[in-house]
Design an enzyme around this catalytic site. Structure first.
Site, PDB file in Angstrom:
ATOM      1  CB  VAL A  54      -0.944   0.024   1.223  1.00 34.64           C
ATOM      2  CG1 VAL A  54      -2.094  -0.938   1.052  1.00 34.64           C
ATOM      3  CG2 VAL A  54      -0.180  -0.250   2.507  1.00 34.64           C
ATOM      4  CE  LYS A 101      -1.937  13.708  -2.201  1.00 37.73           C
ATOM      5  NZ  LYS A 101      -1.347  12.810  -1.187  1.00 37.73           N
ATOM      6  CB  THR A 160       3.809  12.145   5.966  1.00 33.61           C
ATOM      7  OG1 THR A 160       3.048  11.307   6.844  1.00 33.61           O
ATOM      8  CG2 THR A 160       3.179  13.497   5.868  1.00 33.61           C
TER       9      THR A 160
HETATM   10  C1  LIG Z   1      -2.672   1.299   5.199  1.00 34.44           C
HETATM   11  C2  LIG Z   1      -1.449   2.065   4.780  1.00 34.44           C
HETATM   12  C3  LIG Z   1      -1.552   3.073   3.835  1.00 34.44           C
HETATM   13  C4  LIG Z   1      -0.416   3.790   3.451  1.00 34.44           C
HETATM   14  N1  LIG Z   1      -0.528   4.821   2.568  1.00 34.44           N
HETATM   15  C5  LIG Z   1       0.558   5.571   2.273  1.00 34.44           C
HETATM   16  C6  LIG Z   1       0.488   6.647   1.356  1.00 34.44           C
HETATM   17  O1  LIG Z   1      -0.550   6.953   0.787  1.00 34.44           O
HETATM   18  N2  LIG Z   1       1.611   7.345   1.098  1.00 34.44           N
HETATM   19  C7  LIG Z   1       2.809   7.038   1.692  1.00 34.44           C
HETATM   20  O2  LIG Z   1       3.809   7.727   1.463  1.00 34.44           O
HETATM   21  N3  LIG Z   1       2.912   5.982   2.514  1.00 34.44           N
HETATM   22  C8  LIG Z   1       1.827   5.255   2.822  1.00 34.44           C
HETATM   23  N4  LIG Z   1       1.951   4.188   3.648  1.00 34.44           N
HETATM   24  C9  LIG Z   1       3.286   3.790   4.118  1.00 34.44           C
HETATM   25  C10 LIG Z   1       3.984   3.039   2.985  1.00 34.44           C
HETATM   26  O3  LIG Z   1       3.206   1.953   2.565  1.00 34.44           O
HETATM   27  C11 LIG Z   1       5.346   2.528   3.394  1.00 34.44           C
HETATM   28  O4  LIG Z   1       6.057   3.546   4.050  1.00 34.44           O
HETATM   29  C12 LIG Z   1       6.121   2.115   2.168  1.00 34.44           C
HETATM   30  O5  LIG Z   1       5.406   1.171   1.426  1.00 34.44           O
HETATM   31  C13 LIG Z   1       7.465   1.563   2.536  1.00 34.44           C
HETATM   32  O6  LIG Z   1       7.357   0.308   3.144  1.00 34.44           O
HETATM   33  P1  LIG Z   1       8.709  -0.425   3.507  1.00 34.44           P
HETATM   34  O7  LIG Z   1       9.541  -0.490   2.295  1.00 34.44           O
HETATM   35  O8  LIG Z   1       9.283   0.207   4.714  1.00 34.44           O
HETATM   36  O9  LIG Z   1       8.221  -1.896   3.956  1.00 34.44           O
HETATM   37  P2  LIG Z   1       7.698  -3.142   3.085  1.00 34.44           P
HETATM   38  O10 LIG Z   1       6.980  -2.726   1.871  1.00 34.44           O
HETATM   39  O11 LIG Z   1       6.963  -3.997   4.064  1.00 34.44           O
HETATM   40  O12 LIG Z   1       9.011  -3.888   2.628  1.00 34.44           O
HETATM   41  C14 LIG Z   1       9.756  -4.696   3.499  1.00 34.44           C
HETATM   42  C15 LIG Z   1      10.815  -5.437   2.720  1.00 34.44           C
HETATM   43  O13 LIG Z   1      11.647  -6.113   3.659  1.00 34.44           O
HETATM   44  C16 LIG Z   1      11.862  -7.419   3.176  1.00 34.44           C
HETATM   45  N5  LIG Z   1      12.141  -8.322   4.308  1.00 34.44           N
HETATM   46  C17 LIG Z   1      11.459  -8.454   5.453  1.00 34.44           C
HETATM   47  N6  LIG Z   1      12.018  -9.417   6.195  1.00 34.44           N
HETATM   48  C18 LIG Z   1      13.077  -9.889   5.510  1.00 34.44           C
HETATM   49  C19 LIG Z   1      14.049 -10.895   5.746  1.00 34.44           C
HETATM   50  N7  LIG Z   1      14.045 -11.637   6.848  1.00 34.44           N
HETATM   51  N8  LIG Z   1      14.995 -11.112   4.813  1.00 34.44           N
HETATM   52  C20 LIG Z   1      15.038 -10.382   3.676  1.00 34.44           C
HETATM   53  N9  LIG Z   1      14.139  -9.415   3.394  1.00 34.44           N
HETATM   54  C21 LIG Z   1      13.171  -9.182   4.305  1.00 34.44           C
HETATM   55  C22 LIG Z   1      10.592  -7.803   2.456  1.00 34.44           C
HETATM   56  O14 LIG Z   1      10.816  -8.859   1.548  1.00 34.44           O
HETATM   57  C23 LIG Z   1      10.270  -6.485   1.747  1.00 34.44           C
HETATM   58  O15 LIG Z   1      10.994  -6.429   0.551  1.00 34.44           O
HETATM   59  C24 LIG Z   1       0.836   3.464   4.035  1.00 34.44           C
HETATM   60  C25 LIG Z   1       0.939   2.435   4.970  1.00 34.44           C
HETATM   61  C26 LIG Z   1      -0.191   1.736   5.346  1.00 34.44           C
HETATM   62  C27 LIG Z   1      -0.056   0.638   6.385  1.00 34.44           C
END
Ligand SMILES: Cc1cc2nc3c(=O)[nH]c(=O)nc-3n(C[C@H](O)[C@H](O)[C@H](O)COP(=O)(O)OP(=O)(O)OC[C@H]3O[C@@H](n4cnc5c(N)ncnc54)[C@H](O)[C@@H]3O)c2cc1C
Length: 513
Positions: free
Chosen positions: A58, A89, A355
């Site tokens: 998401v 946007k 954000t």
């Molecule tokens: C409901 C919701 C709505 C949102 N809407 C917005 C929005 O409109 N705008 C915005 O800016 N942000 C939004 N966000 C936040 C946004 O989704 C995240 O900040 C963004 O997607 C980044 O996520 P991430 O990369 O930190 O984590 P994730 O996408 O969860 O990625 C985690 C990564 O770590 C890897 N990983 C985990 N464990 C291991 C392991 N043991 N070994 C190897 N790899 C591993 C996974 O494979 C994956 O590649 C929203 C969040 C939520 C919950």
């Protein structure tokens, strides 16, 4: 010679190896930013991501900072937007947050250069209205992007239009991740599809290497934890405490469900209040993304899904719902030893103002500045952590105000939010100045808050909610700067330079017809 070149050379003579753990949006954005700034300087970057643990999938709306991200990387909109089914946007529209003040909806437009002429009249009108005089205070009347949003116009200006228009994007997050991955690989980032199951640490606690399930060991000088809510390095390994924002922000869950694409996609995100939270509506070129962000203290997952289906008219439709949990708060230190947390691993604030990616991008940029100035020094780490924590807290305060100021009376959720007294001192002072009829701009400047949400954003929120005293009995019928300052005439003329959103998107032969 750039500051970066000088200082990075001083950090360490040997080749630095950065290991990024996680291939979600945070991981790939960070990989691109590091490769862009440091790739040519001999820094090597490896991104490790699990082939079996998915991304959160998401996060489909941005702030205008993302436009700078692509421009810094030298990537044109025509190259990435069609591949990510992206739309423009210019604003967020809030529906149903303040019915008690007679407000059906209001907008928080991004502030553009043309608003240099209208921000001050907006602020003055808000102050005049706080004195009881009947003047216009609607943000979308005073801010150019509000005009674009109400008319469904794309923010693409012709070359001869002299003012910059700020805008963000809506995009498919999975497709954006794939695009960013391809680009990072082209920039020399090494990609490893491995599941990390262990971590080796030096005697002083610094991370030495990560160990994968197949026995592969990856050593690094510096590690960036982008492992999402799992937070494998910063929390699991380094045991940095997590400070919850649960007392300030009640929402801790979401349920998401797509609907058909709109034929005429809005240029704004819509955030509609429901009984225990709010629903986002994000228009993409192939679908509309929707999700109910709610508090599990007031609704369970089934109830939330039912309410969302009712809201979307999908009660009988065979559309799968995705349920998510959110851990809202931040780690006490975003940079600990030789590890930096970016993305959900370091903290999350609910997505009402979109954000999160903004914090990833600015976090990576500020980190690189500090790293170039002092490498692993305690002073630079401490300075970075102070900035990162402050940014999270001030963004949180702006979001908290959305709930604190609500005037809904249809559920305990909204009433409890209104009576919530877990407010920071900074937020208390902002609200106090507003209610006293004081100078909000001076207060925002005094608190040095402009790099988070500036004075005009605060005016949008407070005026948007209709937080004003009753009108005075005697109205002089003058003093309305919207009428007297010529803003309408200027915006009406400027509008003629802009084209419809669907028309602008269709030049890339996207699915929009
Ligand atoms: C409901 C919701 C709505 C949102 N809407 C917005 C929005 O409109 N705008 C915005 O800016 N942000 C939004 N966000 C936040 C946004 O989704 C995240 O900040 C963004 O997607 C980044 O996520 P991430 O990369 O930190 O984590 P994730 O996408 O969860 O990625 C985690 C990564 O770590 C890897 N990983 C985990 N464990 C291991 C392991 N043991 N070994 C190897 N790899 C591993 C996974 O494979 C994956 O590649 C929203 C969040 C939520 C919950």
């Amino acid at each position: 010679m750039s500051l970066g070149a000088v200082d990075l050379d001083n950090v360490d003579q040997k080749r630095q190896h950065f290991v990024i753990l996680g291939g979600g949006t945070a991981g790939w954005m960070t990989a691109n930013l590091l490769a862009n700034r440091w790739g040519a300087k001999g820094v090597s970057i490896t991104l490790v991501e699990s082939p079996s643990i998915g991304i959160i999938g998401v996060g489909e709306g941005s702030t205008p900072t993302l436009a700078r991200f692509f421009s810094d990387l030298g990537i044109d909109e025509q190259d990435w937007m069609p591949e990510c089914n992206a739309t423009y946007k210019v604003s967020i529209r809030f529906e149903g947050w303040s019915p008690g003040m007679g407000v059906h909806s209001y907008a928080h437009p991004f502030i553009s250069q043309l608003d240099t002429f209208s921000e001050r009249p907006f602020h003055v009108n808000c102050r005049t209205r706080r004195l009881g005089l009947d003047v216009v205070t609607s943000p979308s009347e005073f801010l150019f992007n509000g005009w674009l949003a109400e008319r469904g116009l794309a923010p693409q200006r012709p070359p001869n239009f002299p003012f910059r228009v700020e805008y963000g994007y809506h995009f498919d997050s999975a497709l954006l991740g794939e695009f960013l991955k391809r680009h990072a690989l082209q920039q020399g980032v090494d990609h490893r599809a491995l599941e990390v199951t262990g971590v080796n640490q030096h005697d002083d606690g610094r991370i030495q290497s990560v160990i994968a399930s197949d026995g592969t060991t990856l050593e690094g000088d510096f590690f960036i934890d982008c492992s999402g809510f799992r937070s494998l390095l910063i929390q699991d390994t380094l045991k940095v405490p997590f400070d919850s924002f649960g007392d300030n922000l009640f929402n801790d869950a979401a349920v998401a469900m797509p609907t058909m694409r709109a034929n005429s996609p809005p240029v704004e995100t819509r955030a509609t209040a429901l009984s225990a939270g709010w629903v986002w509506s994000i228009p993409l070129t192939h679908r509309t993304g929707n999700g109910y962000v709610y508090s599990s203290r007031y609704k369970d997952a089934d109830q939330a899904e039912t309410e969302l289906r009712q809201h979307l008219g999908l009660m009988d439709a065979d559309v799968e719902a995705r349920h998510l949990k959110m851990r809202v708060g931040q780690v006490r230190e975003h940079w600990n030893k030789n590890c930096l947390a970016l993305g959900l691993s370091g903290g999350a604030i609910e997505p009402i103002e979109a954000t999160a990616l903004h914090l990833v991008q600015t976090g990576a940029e500020i980190f690189m500045d500090h790293y170039e100035e002092g490498g692993f020094s305690d002073a630079r780490r401490g300075a970075y952590n102070a900035i990162a924590s402050e940014r999270f807290e001030r963004v949180r305060d702006y979001i908290v105000a959305h709930y604190k100021l609500n005037t809904r009376d249809d559920s305990d959720y909204w009433r409890d939010n209104r009576s919530n007294m877990h407010l920071s001192e900074s937020l208390r002072q902002i609200l106090d100045v507003w209610y006293r009829g004081g100078d909000l701009t001076a207060e925002i400047e005094r608190q040095q808050l402009s790099s988070h949400f500036g004075t005009t954003s605060w005016h949008c929120l407070l005026a948007g909610y209709g937080i004003f005293p009753p009108l005075a009995p005697n109205q002089p019928g003058e003093g309305d700067l919207l009428e007297s300052s010529g803003i309408r005439t200027m915006f009406e003329g400027s509008m003629l330079n802009f084209r419809g959103h669907a028309e602008v998107l269709s030049r890339w032969q996207s699915p929009m017809g």
